[in-house]
Every structure is written in structure tokens, then in C-alpha cells.
Enzyme design. Structure first.
Site, PDB file in Angstrom:
ATOM      1  N   ASP A   1      -2.912  -2.936  -2.760  1.00 52.31           N
ATOM      2  CA  ASP A   1      -4.042  -2.076  -2.406  1.00 52.31           C
ATOM      3  C   ASP A   1      -3.858  -0.704  -3.041  1.00 52.31           C
ATOM      4  O   ASP A   1      -2.738  -0.273  -3.328  1.00 52.31           O
ATOM      5  CB  ASP A   1      -4.132  -1.939  -0.892  1.00 52.31           C
ATOM      6  CG  ASP A   1      -5.486  -1.421  -0.441  1.00 52.31           C
ATOM      7  OD1 ASP A   1      -6.326  -1.124  -1.318  1.00 52.31           O
ATOM      8  OD2 ASP A   1      -5.711  -1.303   0.773  1.00 52.31           O
TER       9      ASP A   1
ATOM     10  N   GLU B   1       7.796   7.968  -9.523  1.00 53.81           N
ATOM     11  CA  GLU B   1       7.351   6.595  -9.675  1.00 53.81           C
ATOM     12  C   GLU B   1       7.995   5.723  -8.603  1.00 53.81           C
ATOM     13  O   GLU B   1       8.965   6.097  -7.953  1.00 53.81           O
ATOM     14  CB  GLU B   1       7.721   6.077 -11.072  1.00 53.81           C
ATOM     15  CG  GLU B   1       6.997   6.794 -12.195  1.00 53.81           C
ATOM     16  CD  GLU B   1       5.496   6.533 -12.180  1.00 53.81           C
ATOM     17  OE1 GLU B   1       5.098   5.507 -11.614  1.00 53.81           O
ATOM     18  OE2 GLU B   1       4.750   7.350 -12.711  1.00 53.81           O
TER      19      GLU B   1
ATOM     20  N   HIS C   1      -0.550  -0.626   4.985  1.00 50.67           N
ATOM     21  CA  HIS C   1      -1.188   0.686   5.127  1.00 50.67           C
ATOM     22  C   HIS C   1      -0.743   1.373   6.418  1.00 50.67           C
ATOM     23  O   HIS C   1      -0.393   2.565   6.414  1.00 50.67           O
ATOM     24  CB  HIS C   1      -2.706   0.513   5.114  1.00 50.67           C
ATOM     25  CG  HIS C   1      -3.465   1.768   5.441  1.00 50.67           C
ATOM     26  ND1 HIS C   1      -3.640   2.793   4.543  1.00 50.67           N
ATOM     27  CD2 HIS C   1      -4.081   2.162   6.580  1.00 50.67           C
ATOM     28  CE1 HIS C   1      -4.329   3.769   5.104  1.00 50.67           C
ATOM     29  NE2 HIS C   1      -4.613   3.412   6.346  1.00 50.67           N
TER      30      HIS C   1
ATOM     31  N   ASP D   1       0.859  -1.183   0.000  1.00 52.06           N
ATOM     32  CA  ASP D   1       0.000   0.000   0.000  1.00 52.06           C
ATOM     33  C   ASP D   1       0.892   1.229   0.000  1.00 52.06           C
ATOM     34  O   ASP D   1       2.057   1.173   0.405  1.00 52.06           O
ATOM     35  CB  ASP D   1      -0.924   0.019   1.219  1.00 52.06           C
ATOM     36  CG  ASP D   1      -2.111   0.950   1.020  1.00 52.06           C
ATOM     37  OD1 ASP D   1      -2.241   1.513  -0.087  1.00 52.06           O
ATOM     38  OD2 ASP D   1      -2.904   1.136   1.965  1.00 52.06           O
TER      39      ASP D   1
END
Length: 900
Positions: A742, A710, A875, A676
């Protein structure tokens, strides 16, 4: 999911020898048409006697009978006279029946006229699985469906969009010279041109024009003048292509059409959604207004075109940005005013009620005021005061206030690149939207807002029916739909789903308990020892003088809880701080923490972001040690203090490398990676990468890295380190790698497959592994809602483990929807899984069950969560590093869940 094979012995070996002999005889029989001089030479011609296997018995006889039955079925397909079998095989069901029909259409190419033709058989399959054009696509779609689980009757927030046969769409491109910024002006000129053409049109306000009939063959130009002004504009209409109603390319037309229908139904567009500004809910005690509305999207799904309709709410403040600036100026000194203003405004979303548009604030222009001027299209200079007076009849009172800046990227005609345009906003005319962090921490405010925004499944379905009735009762809306050969179904779509089996939770001492129908084991966790407890023998508690009593009670509770957890917790070293200043925390951490300390606990009188950030940076980067920050107010609730301290103790156990529970996984040698990304200010992002280190998924490797553009080669570095750590803990490299990513939208799928997936494949090539990869995308922010149909026509939230893998899934992707969490209030939000790449050939049932199992392993919550645990860990890691640590964490913490 994979079972090993053992070499047969005894009767099994005899049966195998007999099977091999019969297989050889069958091959010789099939080759009987080959001339004798080219046939195989028997072993007897060379004097070697052919071994004779004994007649099989028991299990060997059963194996032989099973093989004979399969041989008879094969002979029927190749035209050989079948041998009479004993007993009949059970008829296939579900997907197996569809597969059998498909293979029959492939094998029976010259069937007699009395039987069904292959074409009719394919049509029979496609009636069950949706409109599919080819046999291979039919087989592929059937392969993407699972079969296990309990069947459920469900409905969704999709409405069938019926299409009249034989209709067509003609697409044109509209070019304006010079370019016009205002949509109203573009609409005006297109309406003038199309006024004499007695037909319906759909114009998106940009460059796409759709007509139900052909207007011109190539292109045609018109010289026009705007009504309010002498500006001459050349409008060129260029024919692009003809489409068939129902084509995927017509989705843009349908979405523009339903936006017009929302306008007909008197909904106002705010941002990208539509709201009813006339029936707003006012919350006067908090100076808030709640606008009810809808998200309307036409999508192309497995069951053809569907209208996705979801209820939404927009929160508007009665306070303007100007009033917020005045409050900040009064509450802070002159030196901190601008800094506080930047913190409050940057990234904030505001709305201008004179045109109902929303803007994200990117900067504050302190040297630009409403008296400043800007150039117009005709070359004149006009002040902001004059512009708003002439354009919107609005008077600006304070001519010395700073302006707010919004940057917008727009596509320039004749160029593939976008250019940034600056939009200056007057704070007096900007109203705040959404909720601030301070508001979210206000329990009373959130409760009052939730009264209007938390919609139950029954209320949500009622809103769907109300929308359908409004469209069907509106003559203008029906006219717009019928002109394009469209109509809405009378009800929202119903379908069947499946509920996966309830999982079993494994605690310490091999104690097992069912997760239960609500997938919640909070009570069992408090009554059973944890799976892998860690003794806490050397730990420190920092506190201030006013929290002395809280610190002592906390230490006593921790020691009493050690027996129920199954570990030993020694008495901590208490360190009293002279004050609550940030520098004091820095000094005490540097002086009182040594290498032998296992965990540092900080009891703070209040929660401050700057202090929390300093503590985490010290304990995660400079002095790597497990840390726990506790608000003293949390420990001041006598009735809840035991459960609160138990959760803190469980968190500390995980931060020290322990684990709380696990599940049964019917495979070995799999690595699960969760990814994530946290997006911070100034385009700085932090990517979190988490992977398991053992086969029962109780230990995890974590890596984080800052990125400005990136992701580059970060995946390769993190994945390489993860493979090495996996081998160090498990003794071998993984046999399969499952990557769960995710935060990827539909428009980023191709980039994710071409750029990110290749990084993992390159690492495996460098290691010279033959390990296969399964790449899964997880999407949480979706508009799909699923309802469980119960008796008396009522609906409720589906139970945890509900899976939908047909009808509302994509025609072109391997995807499914999973509801893993239990929601008691409002409507549950399903999670969308897309299997972007799968060289592991994992069955749909297995990948669905795997994702559901992983939703049980997040140690911060004794229940299932919305996404698989590796994604949630990634996350938390990315958010912790991006928001508070803001530097690379120490490698010593890489194998511990220090960020919980």
C-alpha cells in the site's frame, strides 16, 4: 484455485493407457515422411509383445471421446484430414473467443484470399479491446480481464478526448539567462517572442513550449528586457522533437492546455487544483469557507486519451496564522508557548490570498520579523514590509511578529540536482487551511462541513455535465481545443463492469451466514459465537475515583457477554488510581502488572495523547501485555453501552490471539503479506509488515521497524522471520507468496519493482525455494469515480464487489479497480490494484476474487473495508508505533493483533 491430481485406477487407468497408445500412433503418423531406415523400432522386433488395453467404458469412454475431439481440432490446424467427430463442441465465448481468433491468425498464415486476412482478424480483436498495435499485446490485454460475476451498467468520471487525425506537436525547450523565478516574467518574455508568429502556443511557465507547427530547426537566442525593470534577459529556444497527437509524450501538453481552459472558465488555481472562489460556501458559525472546484487530469488509458474530472473542495479558515499565535500565547505560559506553537504549526498548510498559493510550514523563525531584510535579484536589500507594500499593496501591522518558513525544492537550470529555497511568510497574511484534529473531533462542525463536501453520485455526475457544457459553450475554450485538433465528448464515459459473488462468513461452531448485498454482518456477529474465542481468566481494570461506577458496570457487561461470544470471562481485578496524572499510570502499571495478567484495561476520564502514548509504550515494549484504553464518556451512553462493550470485548479477543470469523479459501499453502509505511516528522518513517500464519487467514505475524531513509534490507529481515513463523504454525513453508503493498504512487512503481521486490526474491533464493511471488500495489488516493446506472437515468454507488478491468485501465500495466466497501453517503472511492509482478500465473478472476475476500477479514469492522485486511493491519501497526509507542514493540506480541 489449484486442484491436486490423483493417479487413475480401474477403467480410468485403461482409458489412460488407450489415450497414450493413440498419442503414440499419432506421433508415428506425423513422422511418416521420415525414411524407413530411421523410423522407430517396434517392440515386437525384440520379441516383447505390446500390451493391449481393454476397451474403455463409462468415464473412460468419455475421456477417450474428449481426446478424439481435441485430436481432430489439432489435425485441422496442421493440415491433416479431420476424422468425423460425433457432436459439435460448444462455441467459445468472451475472452476465449478472442483467444481463438488470435490463434487462428497465428496458425492460418497462408489462408486463401476468400477468407479474412490475419491483419483483418487482429483489427477485429482490437476493436473490442482498444487500440493495440501488436498481436502479442492484444493477447496480453485479453489475459488481464476477468469474466466471472454479474454484469453491471456503469459510468465513470472520464470524458473521451477526441483527436483530429493528421495533427502534430513540436516541442521546444526555453532557457532563460539569468534564471527567472517569477512565472509571470517568463510568460511575458515568451509572449513577446511569439507575438509575431500567428499560431497558438502552449507554454508551461517553466521550460516546455509546444507549437502546432515548426518554428526553428535547431535553436535561436533573443535578447529581451522586462517591462518593469532594466534587467536584460537572454531567451534561448531550442527545438527538441516532433510528436504525433495522441502520443503518450503529449500528456504534458494536454494537461497544460486544460489548465488554461480552467483559467478561461474563471477558476482559480489553489495548490494543484482549480476552485471557484466566486461561488464559495460560507459557514459563519465555524469561521470557515468552502471553495468548490475540480481535479483535471488528462490520462492515457486503454480506450485512448481520457479527461479525468473529479469534484474537490478546499476549506479555508477566516482565521489567520497570526490570530492562532495570539490565542496560543494567551492560553499557555511563556515556557510552553513556543513548544505549543511548534506542535500547532509544523506541517500545517496555509494559503496566501494575495496570490492564492499554498505552503507547508516547516519552521518558525523567532528571530526574523517583517522589519528584517532580504536580498533581491539586483543585489539590493529590502524589508518584508516594503516588499509587500510595493508588490501587493499590503500593509503589515505588527512589525515584531515571527515569520513562518517554507522549504521548496526547485530544479536549477543546467543541473540534474534540486536545491532547497527558503520562503518566509508573514503570519498576518497567511490563512489556515484544512481541518485540525480538534475540528475533526467536533461532531457539529463536521456535520456542517459535510453538508457541502459530501457529494452524492448524482450530484457529481451533474457537475461533470456542467463542466462539459461550460467548455462547449465557451468560444475561447473551443478555440483552444480546435487549434490543437481536440474536442470533448458530450457525455461522461459509460462502460460495463462485473459484480463478484457475495461471500459467506464462517463463525464459531461452523456456523455460516451470507455477508449480504451490503457486505455487513454486524448483527450476525453479535448473535453468533466467534470463530476462535479466548478465555479471559486474569485481567485488570485501572480507573480513577470519578469513574468507579463505569468500571463496575463495564466488568459486569463483559462477564454477561462471555456466553454469546463462546468463551469464559472471569471477574477482573479492579485497581483504583488516586489521580489522573501520567506518572500515576506509570507507577501502577509497574507495580500491579505481572506475567500472569492477560489484558490490562484503562478507563480514562478524558483522552490525552501524552497519557495514551505512555500507556501503549509501557504495555507494548516494557511490559508486553494486551492493553485496551477506553474513554469514560464512551461508557456513559446507556442505550449504546452493550454494543460498545461488545466491540471492545471482540477487540480484546483479537489482541489475545483469538479470531472472530473467516471465509472459504479454495487454496492451500499461500502466504499473503501486507505492507504500509507511516511517515512521521523529520523524515522518520515506520514500516509495518503483516503476514498470515495459517491457511484460513485468522492468525497474523506483525513486524515494525523505524527507518530514516530508504527501507534498506528491512523487508528481507521481516520476510525471513515471517517464513519461519509460517512454518512453525502451518508445518511447512508457503507454496506461493502474495505481497500487497500500500502507499505507492505511479512515479514509484519502477523503484518498487527494482528495489523492494528483489528483497523478497533474494530471501527465497537464500532459502533455496522455488516459491513464486505475486507483487500487487494498492492505491487508495485516486481521482477515479465509478457510478452505477439505474433506471430513469439516475446513478448511485455501485454495490460491494464491483470490478472494472478494462477501458479506464492502463495500456501498459496489469491493473483493475475494485469497490469492496458499502457507502451509504457521498460517493464511494474505488481502490486501484496494480499487479506489478506475477510469477505465480494467477488468473485475473482469481486475483480479483482474492483481493475482495481479503477485504472481509479486518476484525475491527464487521463488514468489508476499502483495502485488503493485511494492508489495513500494516497501516494500523505502523501508525501505532510511529505515533504513540515510538520504539520497537516486544517480540512476544508479534503473533497477536495488539495494535487494533
Amino acid at each position: 484455485m489449484e486442484e491436486g491430481r490423483v493417479a487413475p485406477r480401474g477403467r480410468g487407468a485403461a482409458a489412460l493407457a488407450a489415450l497414450l497408445k493413440q498419442k503414440k500412433e499419432q506421433q508415428v503418423g506425423i513422422q511418416s515422411q521420415v525414411p524407413p531406415q530411421t523410423s522407430s523400432i517396434s517392440t515386437e522386433e525384440h520379441g516383447v509383445p505390446e500390451p493391449v488395453a481393454p476397451a474403455p467404458r463409462g468415464r473412460g469412454a468419455s475421456l477417450l471421446a474428449s481426446y478424439q475431439k481435441k485430436k481432430e481440432e489439432m489435425q485441422q490446424h496442421v493440415g491433416v484430414q479431420p476424422v468425423t467427430s460425433q457432436g459439435e463442441a460448444p462455441k467459445p465465448k468472451g475472452r476465449a473467443a478472442m483467444l481463438e481468433k488470435y490463434y487462428q491468425t497465428k496458425l492460418v498464415g497462408s489462408a486463401p484470399e476468400s477468407t479474412s486476412s490475419p491483419k483483418s482478424k487482429i483489427e477485429e480483436i482490437t476493436k473490442k479491446i482498444g487500440e493495440i498495435t501488436t498481436e502479442d499485446e492484444a493477447l496480453e490485454t485479453m489475459y488481464y480481464r476477468g469474466t466471472t460475476g454479474k454484469e453491471l451498467q456503469l459510468s465513470v468520471n472520464y470524458i473521451q478526448l477526441n483527436i483530429q487525425k493528421g495533427g502534430g506537436v513540436f516541442q521546444y525547450e526555453v532557457v532563460f539567462s539569468p534564471e527567472l523565478d517569477a512565472k509571470s516574467q517568463r510568460y511575458e518574455l515568451v509572449n513577446k517572442i511569439m507575438g509575431d508568429l500567428k499560431t497558438v502556443k502552449v507554454f508551461d511557465g517553466g521550460s516546455c513550449l509546444y507549437l502546432p507547427q515548426k518554428f526553428i530547426d535547431t535553436q535561436k537566442s533573443y535578447d529581451m528586457n522586462l517591462t518593469n525593470g532594466d534587467q536584460a534577459v537572454t531567451v534561448t529556444i531550442i527545438f527538441k522533437k516532433q510528436k504525433r497527437l495522441g502520443d503518450k509524450d503529449c500528456l504534458h501538453l494536454y494537461n497544460v492546455l486544460f489548465k488554461r481552459i480552467m483559467f478561461v472558465l474563471l477558476y482559480t488555481r489553489i495548490g494543484t487544483n482549480y476552485y471557484n472562489t466566486e461561488h464559495k460556501h460560507i459557514i459563519p458559525q465555524h469561521k470557515l469557507e468552502v471553495y468548490p472546484g475540480f481535479v483535471v487530469t488528462v490520462v492515457d488509458r486503454e480506450s485512448d486519451l481520457l479527461l479525468c474530472l473529479d469534484t474537490q473542495h478546499k476549506i479555508i479558515h477566516n482565521q489567520t496564522a497570526y490570530q492562532l499565535l495570539a490565542e496560543l500565547k494567551c492560553s499557555s505560559d511563556a515556557r510552553n508557548f513556543k513548544e505549543n506553537a511548534y506542535k500547532s504549526f509544523l506541517g500545517m498548510c496555509v494559503i496566501t490570498r494575495y496570490n492564492h498559493k499554498t505552503y507547508i510550514i516547516h519552521d518558525i523563525l523567532w528571530d526574523v520579523t517583517p522589519k528584517s531584510t532580504f536580498p533581491t535579484h539586483d543585489g539590493r536589500a529590502i524589508s518584508y514590509v516594503e516588499y509587500y507594500k510595493n508588490q501587493y499593496k499590503l500593509d503589515i501591522l505588527d512589525h515584531h511578529q515571527p515569520l513562518l518558513l517554507h522549504r521548496k525544492s526547485v530544479t536549477v537550470a543546467g543541473s540534474l540536482e534540486k536545491e532547497d529555497r527558503m520562503i518566509c511568510l508573514v503570519p498576518e497574511l497567511c490563512y489556515l487551511t484544512n481541518l485540525t484534529d480538534a475540528m475533526r473531533n467536533d461532531f457539529k462542525l463536521m456535520k456542517d462541513v459535510a453538508f457541502f463536501t459530501r457529494i452524492t453520485p448524482q450530484q457529481r455526475r451533474l457537475a461533470l455535465r456542467t463542466y462539459i457544457d461550460n467548455v462547449r459553450n465557451s468560444e475561447r475554450a473551443q478555440e483552444l481545443l480546435s487549434q490543437w485538433g481536440l474536442s470533448l465528448a458530450a457525455e461522461n464515459l459509460g462502460l460495463t463492469g462485473r459484480q463478484l459473488e457475495t461471500e459467506t462468513i464462517i463463525y464459531g461452531n461452523q456456523i455460516t451466514k451470507s455477508a449480504g448485498p451490503s457486505a455487513d454482518w454486524n448483527r450476525d456477529l453479535g448473535n453468533n459465537p466467534v470463530l476462535m474465542p479466548v478465555d479471559i481468566r486474569n485481567w485488570v481494570v485501572f480507573y480513577t475515583h470519578q469513574d468507579t461506577q463505569c468500571a463496575r458496570e463495564y466488568a459486569n457487561h463483559m462477564q454477561r457477554l462471555s456466553r454469546s461470544m463462546g468463551c469464559h470471562i472471569a471477574e477482573p481485578r479492579l485497581e483504583k488510581l488516586p489521580n489522573d496524572q501520567t506518572q500515576t499510570y506509570i507507577t501502577f502499571v509497574k507495580d500491579r502488572l505481572d506475567k500472569d495478567v492477560q489484558v490490562a484495561v484503562f478507563i480514562c476520564p478524558s483522552m490525552r495523547t501524552d497519557r495514551y502514548s505512555v500507556i501503549k509504550k509501557l504495555c507494548c515494549a516494557q511490559f508486553p501485555v494486551a492493553s485496551q484504553v477506553i474513554n469514560a464518556r464512551t461508557l456513559s451512553k446507556p442505550d449504546k453501552v452493550r454494543s460498545i462493550i461488545l466491540k471492545i470485548a471482540l477487540q480484546i479477543n483479537c489482541k489475545l490471539g483469538g479470531s472472530l470469523w473467516t471465509l472459504r479459501f479454495p487454496f492451500k499453502g499461500w502466504m499473503i503479506c501486507g505492507i504500509d509505511v507511516y511517515h512521521g516528522a523529520q523524515n522518520k518513517s515506520v514500516c509495518g509488515f503483516v503476514s498470515n500464519l495459517n491457511e484460513n487467514f485468522t492468525k497474523w505475524f506483525s513486524a515494525a521497524l523505524f527507518q530514516s531513509k530508504e527501507l534498506g534490507d528491512f523487508y528481507q529481515m521481516a520476510f525471513t522471520k515471517a517464513l519461519e513463523e509460517y512454518k512453525a504454525h502451518s508445518g511447512s513453508y508457503p507454496g506461493k507468496v502474495i505481497i500487497i503493498r500500500d502507499g505507492v504512487g505511479d512515479g514509484q512503481l519502477d523503484h518498487c519493482k527494482e528495489h523492494e521486490l528483489k528483497q523478497f526474491q533474494n530471501v527465497l533464493k537464500a532459502f533455496q525455494f522455488e516459491t513464486n511471488i505475486c507483487f500487487v500495489i494498492v492505491q487508495k488516493r485516486i481521482s477515479t469515480r465509478i457510478f452505477h446506472s439505474v433506471r430513469n437515468g439516475q446513478v448511485e454507488n455501485p454495490p460491494p464487489g464491483t470490478v472494472v478491468d478494462h477501458t479506464i485501465t492502463s495500456k501498459y500495466l496489469y491493473d483493475f479497480f475494485l469497490i469492496s466497501q458499502n457507502v451509504r453517503q457521498a460517493t464511494v472511492n474505488p481502490t486501484h490494484y496494480i499487479v506489478l509482478h506475477d510469477s505465480c500465473n494467477i488468473k485475473p478472476d482469481h486475483i480479483q476474487r482474492l483481493c475482495y475476500k481479503l477485504c472481509h477479514l479486518y476484525y475491527n469492522w464487521p463488514g468489508t473495508i476499502k483495502v485488503p485486511a493485511p494492508c489495513q493491519y500494516a497501516h494500523k501497526l505502523a501508525a501505532m508505533v510511529g505515533q504513540f509507542v515510538k520504539c520497537q514493540p516486544s517480540p512476544e506480541l508479534a503473533t497477536k493483533l495488539w495494535y487494533l
